[in-house]
Design a protein around this motif. Structure first.
Motif, PDB file in Angstrom:
ATOM      1  N   HIS A   1     -15.931  -4.563   1.126  1.00  0.00           N
ATOM      2  CA  HIS A   1     -15.595  -4.424  -0.285  1.00  0.00           C
ATOM      3  C   HIS A   1     -14.426  -3.452  -0.426  1.00  0.00           C
ATOM      4  O   HIS A   1     -14.324  -2.462   0.299  1.00  0.00           O
ATOM      5  N   HIS A   2     -13.541  -3.733  -1.395  1.00  0.00           N
ATOM      6  CA  HIS A   2     -12.332  -2.929  -1.585  1.00  0.00           C
ATOM      7  C   HIS A   2     -12.638  -1.458  -1.849  1.00  0.00           C
ATOM      8  O   HIS A   2     -11.874  -0.582  -1.460  1.00  0.00           O
ATOM      9  N   SER A   3     -13.752  -1.186  -2.511  1.00  0.00           N
ATOM     10  CA  SER A   3     -14.064   0.208  -2.841  1.00  0.00           C
ATOM     11  C   SER A   3     -14.410   1.025  -1.594  1.00  0.00           C
ATOM     12  O   SER A   3     -14.373   2.250  -1.633  1.00  0.00           O
ATOM     13  N   LEU A   4     -14.730   0.346  -0.485  1.00  0.00           N
ATOM     14  CA  LEU A   4     -15.065   1.058   0.747  1.00  0.00           C
ATOM     15  C   LEU A   4     -13.841   1.371   1.606  1.00  0.00           C
ATOM     16  O   LEU A   4     -13.926   2.141   2.557  1.00  0.00           O
ATOM     17  N   ILE A   5     -12.707   0.778   1.251  1.00  0.00           N
ATOM     18  CA  ILE A   5     -11.485   1.021   2.006  1.00  0.00           C
ATOM     19  C   ILE A   5     -10.752   2.178   1.344  1.00  0.00           C
ATOM     20  O   ILE A   5     -10.359   2.109   0.186  1.00  0.00           O
ATOM     21  N   HIS A   6     -10.567   3.252   2.087  1.00  0.00           N
ATOM     22  CA  HIS A   6      -9.847   4.404   1.544  1.00  0.00           C
ATOM     23  C   HIS A   6      -9.136   5.126   2.684  1.00  0.00           C
ATOM     24  O   HIS A   6      -9.432   4.931   3.851  1.00  0.00           O
ATOM     25  N   GLY A   7      -8.166   5.925   2.324  1.00  0.00           N
ATOM     26  CA  GLY A   7      -7.460   6.704   3.321  1.00  0.00           C
ATOM     27  C   GLY A   7      -6.329   5.962   4.009  1.00  0.00           C
ATOM     28  O   GLY A   7      -5.808   6.433   5.003  1.00  0.00           O
ATOM     29  N   VAL A   8      -5.926   4.809   3.480  1.00  0.00           N
ATOM     30  CA  VAL A   8      -4.821   4.069   4.071  1.00  0.00           C
ATOM     31  C   VAL A   8      -3.527   4.635   3.511  1.00  0.00           C
ATOM     32  O   VAL A   8      -3.341   4.723   2.300  1.00  0.00           O
ATOM     33  N   VAL A   9      -2.637   5.038   4.407  1.00  0.00           N
ATOM     34  CA  VAL A   9      -1.360   5.609   3.990  1.00  0.00           C
ATOM     35  C   VAL A   9      -0.247   4.729   4.540  1.00  0.00           C
ATOM     36  O   VAL A   9      -0.212   4.428   5.728  1.00  0.00           O
ATOM     37  N   VAL A  10       0.637   4.314   3.655  1.00  0.00           N
ATOM     38  CA  VAL A  10       1.778   3.489   4.058  1.00  0.00           C
ATOM     39  C   VAL A  10       3.025   4.355   3.970  1.00  0.00           C
ATOM     40  O   VAL A  10       3.334   4.892   2.906  1.00  0.00           O
ATOM     41  N   PRO A  11       3.741   4.515   5.082  1.00  0.00           N
ATOM     42  CA  PRO A  11       4.968   5.316   5.045  1.00  0.00           C
ATOM     43  C   PRO A  11       5.987   4.679   4.095  1.00  0.00           C
ATOM     44  O   PRO A  11       6.060   3.463   3.968  1.00  0.00           O
ATOM     45  N   PRO A  12       6.778   5.506   3.416  1.00  0.00           N
ATOM     46  CA  PRO A  12       7.775   4.974   2.473  1.00  0.00           C
ATOM     47  C   PRO A  12       8.732   3.970   3.107  1.00  0.00           C
ATOM     48  O   PRO A  12       9.101   2.989   2.471  1.00  0.00           O
ATOM     49  N   SER A  13       9.099   4.187   4.360  1.00  0.00           N
ATOM     50  CA  SER A  13      10.030   3.248   5.002  1.00  0.00           C
ATOM     51  C   SER A  13       9.389   1.871   5.165  1.00  0.00           C
ATOM     52  O   SER A  13      10.053   0.849   5.009  1.00  0.00           O
ATOM     53  N   SER A  14       8.093   1.827   5.451  1.00  0.00           N
ATOM     54  CA  SER A  14       7.400   0.539   5.573  1.00  0.00           C
ATOM     55  C   SER A  14       7.267  -0.127   4.218  1.00  0.00           C
ATOM     56  O   SER A  14       7.407  -1.340   4.098  1.00  0.00           O
ATOM     57  N   ALA A  15       6.990   0.659   3.202  1.00  0.00           N
ATOM     58  CA  ALA A  15       6.869   0.096   1.855  1.00  0.00           C
ATOM     59  C   ALA A  15       8.197  -0.504   1.413  1.00  0.00           C
ATOM     60  O   ALA A  15       8.230  -1.584   0.827  1.00  0.00           O
ATOM     61  N   ARG A  16       9.315   0.180   1.722  1.00  0.00           N
ATOM     62  CA  ARG A  16      10.635  -0.347   1.362  1.00  0.00           C
ATOM     63  C   ARG A  16      10.935  -1.619   2.139  1.00  0.00           C
ATOM     64  O   ARG A  16      11.506  -2.568   1.609  1.00  0.00           O
ATOM     65  N   LEU A  17      10.534  -1.641   3.401  1.00  0.00           N
ATOM     66  CA  LEU A  17      10.765  -2.835   4.217  1.00  0.00           C
ATOM     67  C   LEU A  17      10.036  -4.035   3.629  1.00  0.00           C
ATOM     68  O   LEU A  17      10.603  -5.114   3.470  1.00  0.00           O
ATOM     69  N   LEU A  18       8.777  -3.860   3.268  1.00  0.00           N
ATOM     70  CA  LEU A  18       8.011  -4.953   2.683  1.00  0.00           C
ATOM     71  C   LEU A  18       8.546  -5.336   1.308  1.00  0.00           C
ATOM     72  O   LEU A  18       8.557  -6.514   0.949  1.00  0.00           O
ATOM     73  N   ASP A  19       8.999  -4.359   0.562  1.00  0.00           N
ATOM     74  CA  ASP A  19       9.541  -4.639  -0.760  1.00  0.00           C
ATOM     75  C   ASP A  19      10.824  -5.474  -0.650  1.00  0.00           C
ATOM     76  O   ASP A  19      11.110  -6.300  -1.508  1.00  0.00           O
ATOM     77  N   ALA A  20      11.565  -5.290   0.428  1.00  0.00           N
ATOM     78  CA  ALA A  20      12.814  -6.035   0.620  1.00  0.00           C
ATOM     79  C   ALA A  20      12.565  -7.461   1.115  1.00  0.00           C
ATOM     80  O   ALA A  20      13.464  -8.297   1.035  1.00  0.00           O
ATOM     81  N   MET A  21      11.379  -7.751   1.586  1.00  0.00           N
ATOM     82  CA  MET A  21      11.076  -9.104   2.068  1.00  0.00           C
ATOM     83  C   MET A  21      10.765  -9.992   0.877  1.00  0.00           C
ATOM     84  O   MET A  21       9.976  -9.631   0.008  1.00  0.00           O
ATOM     85  N   SER A  22      11.342 -11.178   0.856  1.00  0.00           N
ATOM     86  CA  SER A  22      11.157 -12.055  -0.295  1.00  0.00           C
ATOM     87  C   SER A  22       9.712 -12.524  -0.419  1.00  0.00           C
ATOM     88  O   SER A  22       9.231 -12.751  -1.520  1.00  0.00           O
ATOM     89  N   ASP A  23       8.995 -12.657   0.694  1.00  0.00           N
ATOM     90  CA  ASP A  23       7.601 -13.113   0.632  1.00  0.00           C
ATOM     91  C   ASP A  23       6.706 -12.079  -0.060  1.00  0.00           C
ATOM     92  O   ASP A  23       5.712 -12.422  -0.672  1.00  0.00           O
ATOM     93  N   TYR A  24       7.046 -10.818   0.065  1.00  0.00           N
ATOM     94  CA  TYR A  24       6.189  -9.766  -0.463  1.00  0.00           C
ATOM     95  C   TYR A  24       6.763  -9.122  -1.720  1.00  0.00           C
ATOM     96  O   TYR A  24       6.016  -8.680  -2.587  1.00  0.00           O
ATOM     97  N   GLY A  25       8.053  -9.019  -1.827  1.00  0.00           N
ATOM     98  CA  GLY A  25       8.652  -8.247  -2.913  1.00  0.00           C
ATOM     99  C   GLY A  25       8.939  -9.030  -4.175  1.00  0.00           C
ATOM    100  O   GLY A  25       9.159  -8.458  -5.227  1.00  0.00           O
ATOM    101  N   ASP A  26       8.972 -10.345  -4.105  1.00  0.00           N
ATOM    102  CA  ASP A  26       9.335 -11.129  -5.291  1.00  0.00           C
ATOM    103  C   ASP A  26       8.134 -11.461  -6.137  1.00  0.00           C
ATOM    104  O   ASP A  26       7.070 -11.663  -5.751  1.00  0.00           O
TER     105      ASP A  26
END
Length: 68
Positions: A43-68
């Motif tokens: 369950h989503h409420s049991l998942i915690h403590g996941v940290v995404v580095p800003p560089s990875s977030a920007r990389l995914l945001d730049a991908m058309s499959d994920y960012g659009d």
């Protein structure tokens, strides 16, 4: 000192592809593959403590499959 270099044909196996396939087919029953069990959903409420580095977030945001 003399070096004896064997001919390529004598160094390589005389086994054909069909013979190799046959050997593999005979060995296949000996290779035991464990049963794959699917992980239980969490369950989503049991998942915690996941940290995404800003560089990875920007990389995914730049991908058309994920960012659009």
């Amino acid at each position: 000192m003399t070096k004896h270099i064997a001919a390529r044909e004598s160094r390589e196996s005389e086994m054909s592809l069909d013979q190799l396939r046959g050997d593999c087919a005979r060995m296949a029953p000996h290779w035991v593959v464990p049963a794959v069990t699917a992980p239980a959903p969490v369950h989503h409420s049991l998942i915690h403590g996941v940290v995404v580095p800003p560089s990875s977030a920007r990389l995914l945001d730049a991908m058309s499959d994920y960012g659009d």
